[in-house]
Write a protein that holds these residues in place. Sequence first.
Motif, short mmCIF file in Angstrom:
data_model
loop_
_atom_site.label_atom_id
_atom_site.label_comp_id
_atom_site.label_asym_id
_atom_site.label_seq_id
_atom_site.Cartn_x
_atom_site.Cartn_y
_atom_site.Cartn_z
N ILE A 22 0.81 -1.22 0.00
CA ILE A 22 0.00 0.00 0.00
C ILE A 22 0.84 1.27 0.00
O ILE A 22 0.51 2.23 -0.72
N PRO A 23 1.94 1.37 0.78
CA PRO A 23 2.78 2.57 0.66
C PRO A 23 3.33 2.77 -0.76
O PRO A 23 3.43 3.91 -1.23
N PHE A 24 3.66 1.67 -1.46
CA PHE A 24 4.12 1.79 -2.84
C PHE A 24 2.99 2.28 -3.74
O PHE A 24 3.23 3.08 -4.66
N ILE A 25 1.77 1.82 -3.49
CA ILE A 25 0.62 2.29 -4.27
C ILE A 25 0.42 3.79 -4.05
O ILE A 25 0.17 4.55 -5.00
N ILE A 127 -8.70 2.34 -10.08
CA ILE A 127 -8.01 1.33 -10.88
C ILE A 127 -7.30 0.33 -10.00
O ILE A 127 -7.22 -0.87 -10.31
N TRP A 128 -6.78 0.80 -8.87
CA TRP A 128 -6.04 -0.09 -7.97
C TRP A 128 -6.91 -1.18 -7.37
O TRP A 128 -6.40 -2.24 -7.00
N PHE A 130 -9.06 -2.95 -8.97
CA PHE A 130 -8.97 -4.06 -9.91
C PHE A 130 -7.71 -4.89 -9.59
O PHE A 130 -7.75 -6.12 -9.60
N PHE A 131 -6.63 -4.19 -9.33
CA PHE A 131 -5.36 -4.82 -9.01
C PHE A 131 -5.46 -5.62 -7.71
O PHE A 131 -4.97 -6.75 -7.61
N ILE A 132 -6.11 -5.03 -6.70
CA ILE A 132 -6.28 -5.71 -5.41
C ILE A 132 -7.09 -6.98 -5.56
O ILE A 132 -6.74 -8.04 -5.02
N ASN A 133 -8.18 -6.90 -6.32
CA ASN A 133 -9.00 -8.10 -6.55
C ASN A 133 -8.23 -9.17 -7.30
O ASN A 133 -8.38 -10.37 -7.02
N ALA A 134 -7.40 -8.76 -8.24
CA ALA A 134 -6.59 -9.72 -8.99
C ALA A 134 -5.60 -10.43 -8.07
O ALA A 134 -5.38 -11.65 -8.18
N ILE A 135 -5.01 -9.70 -7.14
CA ILE A 135 -4.08 -10.31 -6.18
C ILE A 135 -4.80 -11.33 -5.30
O ILE A 135 -4.30 -12.44 -5.08
N TYR A 136 -5.97 -10.97 -4.80
CA TYR A 136 -6.72 -11.89 -3.95
C TYR A 136 -7.17 -13.14 -4.72
O TYR A 136 -7.16 -14.25 -4.18
#
Length: 274
Positions: A22-25, A127-128, A130-136
């Motif tokens: 999350i800090p990187f995001i 947009i992030w 979408f990325f979080i859901n993809a990771i899960y």
Amino acid sequence: MTKRVSSTSIYHPDVILFLILIPFISAINYYLTYSNIKLNGFLVLTFAIDTLQGYAAWSVVRKLIFWFDKRLPYSSGILKRLAIQLIATTIIGLAVISLLTEFVSFIAKGKSAPLHFYTTDLFIIGIWFFFINAIYLGLYYYNQWKRTEEKILEEKKMKADGFVVRVGNKNVRLDFENILGLYADTDYTVAQSTSGEKFYLDDSLTKIENRLPNDRFFRLNRKYIVHRDMIVAFKRMENGKILVELQLNEFFPSEIPVSRTKAPSFKSWFRPNL
């Protein structure tokens, strides 16, 4: 091994991953949103606040995903689950970010968040999700695969010196040395243990025979397989048949006939040094 895996979250190690991610995001969002970034105390403060907001939104989204696991599991339809989850997590996640941003803005400036937050920042943040859901989704299927592999490995280890048998809702190991013998009973194979318990196996006696160690078990006829320790002696009968005498017990006959064709192999097995 199985117990350890079952007590671990199906999304492990999502907590550690997102605490770092999350800090990187937040840093990427700053880079995409602001063209003139100056490293000072104000930047550190706003970055810390935005990161904490990110943690809060992720925490709510995480709980929502766990809730979907109970109410709408992937097994009920992955496309439907993903569509609903993606929409719900994005809306709720952005709502958390918006409410926290408005709260901070009113405390710091006494007014609502600027318009560009809703026209630019919120779009990038969305947009992030979408990325979080993809990771899960990736973590879910990776851990499913890992659990399956570990279960297969555990069963292989258990089968190396025994059978995996079902007792109630548990799978337990029945060591070969704890088996007096096995016999066919209608559609099942019954494994008789030294403790007096009966275990019903789904495989046929022929399939079971192929999994038994040849030095310890012998199939006397179509119905019975016995452990070497059960055999006391044998005696010859007419036409080349033999009669195998077993230790006295309540589970097997005291004597079991062996056909003429199997008699030589039994003698060689029972008296390997002769």
